[in-house]
Motif scaffolding. Structure first.
Motif, short mmCIF file in Angstrom:
data_model
loop_
_atom_site.label_atom_id
_atom_site.label_comp_id
_atom_site.label_asym_id
_atom_site.label_seq_id
_atom_site.Cartn_x
_atom_site.Cartn_y
_atom_site.Cartn_z
N VAL A 7 -4.14 4.94 5.04
CA VAL A 7 -3.40 6.07 4.48
C VAL A 7 -3.93 6.36 3.07
O VAL A 7 -3.92 5.48 2.20
N LEU A 8 -4.38 7.60 2.88
CA LEU A 8 -4.86 8.05 1.58
C LEU A 8 -3.92 9.12 1.07
O LEU A 8 -3.60 10.07 1.79
N LYS A 9 -3.46 8.98 -0.15
CA LYS A 9 -2.55 9.95 -0.76
C LYS A 9 -3.34 10.71 -1.83
O LYS A 9 -3.67 10.18 -2.88
N ALA A 10 -3.65 11.98 -1.53
CA ALA A 10 -4.43 12.80 -2.44
C ALA A 10 -3.56 13.28 -3.61
O ALA A 10 -2.35 13.49 -3.46
N LYS A 11 -4.19 13.45 -4.75
CA LYS A 11 -3.51 14.07 -5.87
C LYS A 11 -3.23 15.53 -5.50
O LYS A 11 -3.97 16.12 -4.69
N PRO A 12 -2.19 16.13 -6.07
CA PRO A 12 -1.90 17.53 -5.76
C PRO A 12 -3.13 18.41 -6.02
O PRO A 12 -3.78 18.30 -7.07
N GLY A 13 -3.47 19.24 -5.05
CA GLY A 13 -4.62 20.13 -5.17
C GLY A 13 -5.94 19.53 -4.74
O GLY A 13 -6.94 20.24 -4.64
N ALA A 14 -5.98 18.22 -4.47
CA ALA A 14 -7.23 17.56 -4.09
C ALA A 14 -7.35 17.32 -2.59
O ALA A 14 -8.32 16.74 -2.13
N ASN B 110 -16.49 9.07 -3.45
CA ASN B 110 -16.16 10.49 -3.58
C ASN B 110 -14.65 10.74 -3.69
O ASN B 110 -14.25 11.76 -4.24
N VAL B 111 -13.82 9.86 -3.15
CA VAL B 111 -12.38 10.09 -3.18
C VAL B 111 -11.64 9.31 -4.26
O VAL B 111 -10.49 9.63 -4.58
N LYS B 112 -12.26 8.30 -4.84
CA LYS B 112 -11.52 7.38 -5.72
C LYS B 112 -10.78 8.08 -6.86
O LYS B 112 -9.67 7.69 -7.19
N ASP B 113 -11.35 9.12 -7.44
CA ASP B 113 -10.68 9.82 -8.54
C ASP B 113 -9.77 10.94 -8.05
O ASP B 113 -9.11 11.60 -8.86
N LEU B 114 -9.73 11.16 -6.74
CA LEU B 114 -8.91 12.22 -6.15
C LEU B 114 -7.61 11.69 -5.55
O LEU B 114 -6.79 12.48 -5.06
N LEU B 115 -7.42 10.38 -5.58
CA LEU B 115 -6.25 9.77 -4.95
C LEU B 115 -5.16 9.47 -5.97
O LEU B 115 -5.44 9.04 -7.09
N ALA B 116 -3.91 9.66 -5.54
CA ALA B 116 -2.76 9.38 -6.39
C ALA B 116 -2.43 7.89 -6.41
O ALA B 116 -1.72 7.43 -7.30
N ALA B 117 -2.93 7.15 -5.41
CA ALA B 117 -2.68 5.71 -5.29
C ALA B 117 -3.82 5.10 -4.50
O ALA B 117 -4.54 5.82 -3.79
N PRO B 118 -4.02 3.80 -4.60
CA PRO B 118 -5.05 3.16 -3.77
C PRO B 118 -4.73 3.35 -2.29
O PRO B 118 -3.55 3.43 -1.91
N PRO B 119 -5.77 3.41 -1.44
CA PRO B 119 -5.52 3.52 0.00
C PRO B 119 -4.69 2.34 0.51
O PRO B 119 -4.84 1.21 0.05
N ALA B 120 -3.81 2.63 1.45
CA ALA B 120 -3.03 1.58 2.12
C ALA B 120 -3.65 1.38 3.50
O ALA B 120 -3.64 2.29 4.33
N VAL B 121 -4.24 0.21 3.71
CA VAL B 121 -4.96 -0.06 4.95
C VAL B 121 -4.20 -1.09 5.78
O VAL B 121 -3.88 -2.18 5.29
N HIS B 122 -3.90 -0.72 7.02
CA HIS B 122 -3.19 -1.59 7.95
C HIS B 122 -4.15 -1.93 9.09
O HIS B 122 -4.63 -1.04 9.78
N VAL B 123 -4.44 -3.22 9.25
CA VAL B 123 -5.28 -3.69 10.35
C VAL B 123 -4.34 -4.27 11.39
O VAL B 123 -3.62 -5.23 11.14
N LEU B 124 -4.35 -3.66 12.58
CA LEU B 124 -3.34 -3.96 13.60
C LEU B 124 -3.94 -4.58 14.84
O LEU B 124 -5.10 -4.31 15.19
N LYS B 125 -3.14 -5.38 15.52
CA LYS B 125 -3.51 -5.90 16.83
C LYS B 125 -2.28 -5.74 17.72
O LYS B 125 -1.14 -5.74 17.23
N PRO B 126 -2.49 -5.62 19.02
CA PRO B 126 -1.33 -5.48 19.92
C PRO B 126 -0.44 -6.71 19.87
O PRO B 126 -0.90 -7.83 19.66
#
Length: 100
Positions: A10-17, A80-96
């Motif tokens: 999950v990536l949360k972009a800054k407003p307008g980005a 390319n996205v690091k300065d455009l995000l409002a927060a660090p990416p939230a990465v979920h690695v899932l298994k069944p």
């Protein structure tokens, strides 16, 4: 037992980005789909919150994911996205969930 994993990033972009983040994500699709361990790689945008962009990915194994994170195209996308995000990416690695 399969080693296959699903990743939700999950990536949360800054407003307008939002469009710039989406473009960077899109540029990563074609080379990622060519990776041996990739099963699917689909960037998406939350319909109720345009600033929330999400990768839904399937990989043959955790090792395949780790190898992906070392590829030039992944590193370029992150750069390319690091300065455009409002927060660090939230990465979920899932298994069944297994029965039991």
């Amino acid at each position: 037992m399969s080693e296959e994993i699903t990743v939700v990033a999950v990536l949360k972009a800054k407003p307008g980005a939002e469009q710039k983040v989406a473009a960077a994500m899109h540029a990563c699709i074609a080379p990622t789909l060519k990776e041996a361990g990739n099963i699917s790689y689909v960037p998406q945008q939350d319909q109720d919150d345009a600033q929330t962009l999400i990768f839904v990915e399937r990989w043959a194994s955790r090792k395949s994911l780790e190898e992906h994170m070392e590829t030039p195209h992944f590193k370029v996308m992150i750069d390319n996205v690091k300065d455009l995000l409002a927060a660090p990416p939230a990465v979920h690695v899932l298994k069944p969930i297994s029965e039991g």
